[in-house]
Structures are given as structure tokens and as C-alpha cells.
Design an enzyme around this catalytic site. Structure first.
Site, PDB file in Angstrom:
ATOM      1  N   GLY A  46       0.844  -1.194   0.000  1.00  0.00           N
ATOM      2  CA  GLY A  46       0.000   0.000   0.000  1.00  0.00           C
ATOM      3  C   GLY A  46       0.875   1.237   0.000  1.00  0.00           C
ATOM      4  O   GLY A  46       2.040   1.185   0.419  1.00  0.00           O
ATOM      5  N   GLN A  51       3.075   9.941   1.442  1.00  0.00           N
ATOM      6  CA  GLN A  51       4.343   9.207   1.507  1.00  0.00           C
ATOM      7  C   GLN A  51       5.265   9.536   0.339  1.00  0.00           C
ATOM      8  O   GLN A  51       6.467   9.251   0.400  1.00  0.00           O
ATOM      9  CB  GLN A  51       4.091   7.692   1.533  1.00  0.00           C
ATOM     10  CG  GLN A  51       3.512   7.198   2.846  1.00  0.00           C
ATOM     11  CD  GLN A  51       3.349   5.692   2.825  1.00  0.00           C
ATOM     12  OE1 GLN A  51       2.379   5.177   2.293  1.00  0.00           O
ATOM     13  NE2 GLN A  51       4.302   4.981   3.404  1.00  0.00           N
ATOM     14  N   CYS A  97       5.884  -0.240   7.651  1.00  0.00           N
ATOM     15  CA  CYS A  97       5.545   0.933   6.849  1.00  0.00           C
ATOM     16  C   CYS A  97       6.746   1.294   5.996  1.00  0.00           C
ATOM     17  O   CYS A  97       7.872   1.321   6.491  1.00  0.00           O
ATOM     18  CB  CYS A  97       5.179   2.096   7.768  1.00  0.00           C
ATOM     19  SG  CYS A  97       4.743   3.598   6.881  1.00  0.00           S
ATOM     20  N   LEU A  98       6.504   1.581   4.733  1.00  0.00           N
ATOM     21  CA  LEU A  98       7.602   1.950   3.842  1.00  0.00           C
ATOM     22  C   LEU A  98       8.271   3.253   4.288  1.00  0.00           C
ATOM     23  O   LEU A  98       9.405   3.522   3.922  1.00  0.00           O
ATOM     24  CB  LEU A  98       7.093   2.081   2.400  1.00  0.00           C
ATOM     25  CG  LEU A  98       6.572   0.775   1.781  1.00  0.00           C
ATOM     26  CD1 LEU A  98       5.955   1.040   0.423  1.00  0.00           C
ATOM     27  CD2 LEU A  98       7.679  -0.263   1.681  1.00  0.00           C
ATOM     28  N   HIS A 139      -4.471   1.411   7.391  1.00  0.00           N
ATOM     29  CA  HIS A 139      -3.113   1.956   7.491  1.00  0.00           C
ATOM     30  C   HIS A 139      -2.930   3.119   6.503  1.00  0.00           C
ATOM     31  O   HIS A 139      -2.405   4.181   6.867  1.00  0.00           O
ATOM     32  CB  HIS A 139      -2.115   0.813   7.201  1.00  0.00           C
ATOM     33  CG  HIS A 139      -0.678   1.195   7.236  1.00  0.00           C
ATOM     34  ND1 HIS A 139       0.222   0.652   8.125  1.00  0.00           N
ATOM     35  CD2 HIS A 139       0.041   2.049   6.451  1.00  0.00           C
ATOM     36  CE1 HIS A 139       1.433   1.169   7.897  1.00  0.00           C
ATOM     37  NE2 HIS A 139       1.346   2.017   6.884  1.00  0.00           N
ATOM     38  N   GLU A 140      -3.414   2.927   5.273  1.00  0.00           N
ATOM     39  CA  GLU A 140      -3.230   3.969   4.244  1.00  0.00           C
ATOM     40  C   GLU A 140      -4.097   5.188   4.508  1.00  0.00           C
ATOM     41  O   GLU A 140      -3.655   6.334   4.313  1.00  0.00           O
ATOM     42  CB  GLU A 140      -3.528   3.410   2.851  1.00  0.00           C
ATOM     43  CG  GLU A 140      -2.601   2.303   2.381  1.00  0.00           C
ATOM     44  CD  GLU A 140      -1.144   2.583   2.630  1.00  0.00           C
ATOM     45  OE1 GLU A 140      -0.718   3.745   2.508  1.00  0.00           O
ATOM     46  OE2 GLU A 140      -0.419   1.640   2.965  1.00  0.00           O
ATOM     47  N   HIS A 143      -2.532   7.422   6.874  1.00  0.00           N
ATOM     48  CA  HIS A 143      -1.484   8.273   6.283  1.00  0.00           C
ATOM     49  C   HIS A 143      -2.081   9.588   5.772  1.00  0.00           C
ATOM     50  O   HIS A 143      -1.424  10.626   5.812  1.00  0.00           O
ATOM     51  CB  HIS A 143      -0.799   7.563   5.109  1.00  0.00           C
ATOM     52  CG  HIS A 143       0.355   6.685   5.500  1.00  0.00           C
ATOM     53  ND1 HIS A 143       1.473   7.149   6.162  1.00  0.00           N
ATOM     54  CD2 HIS A 143       0.580   5.356   5.304  1.00  0.00           C
ATOM     55  CE1 HIS A 143       2.334   6.150   6.355  1.00  0.00           C
ATOM     56  NE2 HIS A 143       1.811   5.039   5.846  1.00  0.00           N
TER      57      HIS A 143
END
Ligand code: NI
Length: 174
Positions: A46, A51, A97-98, A139-140, A143
Site C-alpha cells: 500500500g 508518503q 511501513c515503507l 493503514h493507508e 497516512h
């Protein structure tokens, strides 16, 4: 299509609220395509606009079939202005998380959710999700509101560095 730079924790843009998209245009579709490519390259399941430094309410998700051994089919989504309109249950699961590479922790999430959004054709969509897809969506969407998964970890002792060989085993790097 270029691979975009993924912002890392500490960058103030990850803490800002992204703004609603008025209407999907070609530049947003191009951004979504670049975000898919960036997410796959990372690799992750995702990615959200902030991000990659774009403060607009756009997320992309690609969860392979059976990602969490939950029998779910492969899911690919690009959602604009996503909003959780229903949620049920509570389930704990490890996330990564990226934007926080190398770390994981156990995060409580709703078990099933319904998300309202518009798609890349400007059409309203409603997505019912459970399992890993529900987790990745939550999660997204966080963000987009400047929330990182570490903020939601209740048992801080579950926060731990990810050994390199475990990178693939982590259910969510999003
Ligand atoms: Ni993330």
C-alpha cells in the site's frame, strides 16, 4: 514511469492532513500509476499520497492472493478521498511501513470495514474489506490524516527491528 521517493518518518509532510481531491484528472491518474510502480518496487502492499510528498487524498493498494493466509483474492485498488463509513470488530496484527523501514509492531485494527471513495474514473465506489485488505486500507487512510502505525501500537514492547530475512514475512509494509 518514474519511481518516486518515499518520505521517511521525521519528514513533517507525513504528519500533515492531505487535502480532498475535487475531481480526478489525468495528472492524478498519472500519479496513481507512478505510486503503483513505486509501491511494487519497494516492495509494499500500500502507498498513500503523503508518503511521496503529494498532499492529496489518494491511496493505492495491492494485496496478493492469500497474503495473510486468509483465503482472500488478489486485491488492487486506487481510491480517491477514501472514507471509512462502517467498521466492526477488533483484531491485532503486525504492520510495517515503507516510511519507517526496518520496524514492525502490533496494531489493533477493525476487523471488517466499508470504505466509500471515488475511483480513477470519478465514479463513487463502496468497498467492503476484511483481513489484510481491511488492515492495509486502515493503514493507508491513516497516512492521509498524518497518522503512522507506531502511533496506534498499544503494547510498545511489540515494536521491534525487523531482521533482513524477515522483511518478506511481514504482512504489511505499507
Ligand atoms: Ni505506511
Amino acid at each position: 514511469m518514474p519511481i518516486l521517493d518515499i518520505l521517511l518518518e521525521g519528514d513533517p509532510r507525513l504528519r500533515q492532513k492531505a487535502i480532498r481531491v475535487r475531481s480526478v484528472d489525468d495528472s492524478l491518474r498519472k500519479l496513481a500509476a507512478d505510486m503503483f510502480e513505486t509501491m511494487h518496487d519497494a516492495p509494499g502492499v500500500g502507498l498513500a499520497g503523503p508518503q511521496v510528498g503529494v498532499m492529496r487524498r489518494l491511496i493505492v493498494v495491492h494485496v496478493p492472493a492469500d497474503h495473510g493466509d486468509d483465503g482472500e483474492p488478489e486485491t488492487t485498488l486506487a481510491l480517491v478521498n477514501p472514507e471509512i463509513v462502517r467498521s466492526n470488530g477488533r483484531v491485532l496484527g503486525y504492520e510495517g511501513c515503507l516510511s519507517i523501514p526496518g520496524w514492525t509492531g502490533e496494531v489493533p485494527r477493525s476487523e471488517t470495514i466499508t470504505v466509500k471513495a471515488i475511483d480513477l474514473d470519478n465514479k463513487p465506489v463502496r468497498i467492503k474489506a476484511k483481513g489484510w485488505v481491511a488492515r492495509v486500507l486502515q493503514h493507508e487512510i491513516d497516512h492521509l490524516d498524518g497518522i503512522l502505525f507506531l502511533d496506534r501500537v498499544e503494547d510498545k514492547s511489540t515494536i521491534q527491528p525487523l531482521p533482513d530475512e524477515a522483511e518478506e514475512a511481514v504482512a504489511v509494509e505499507a
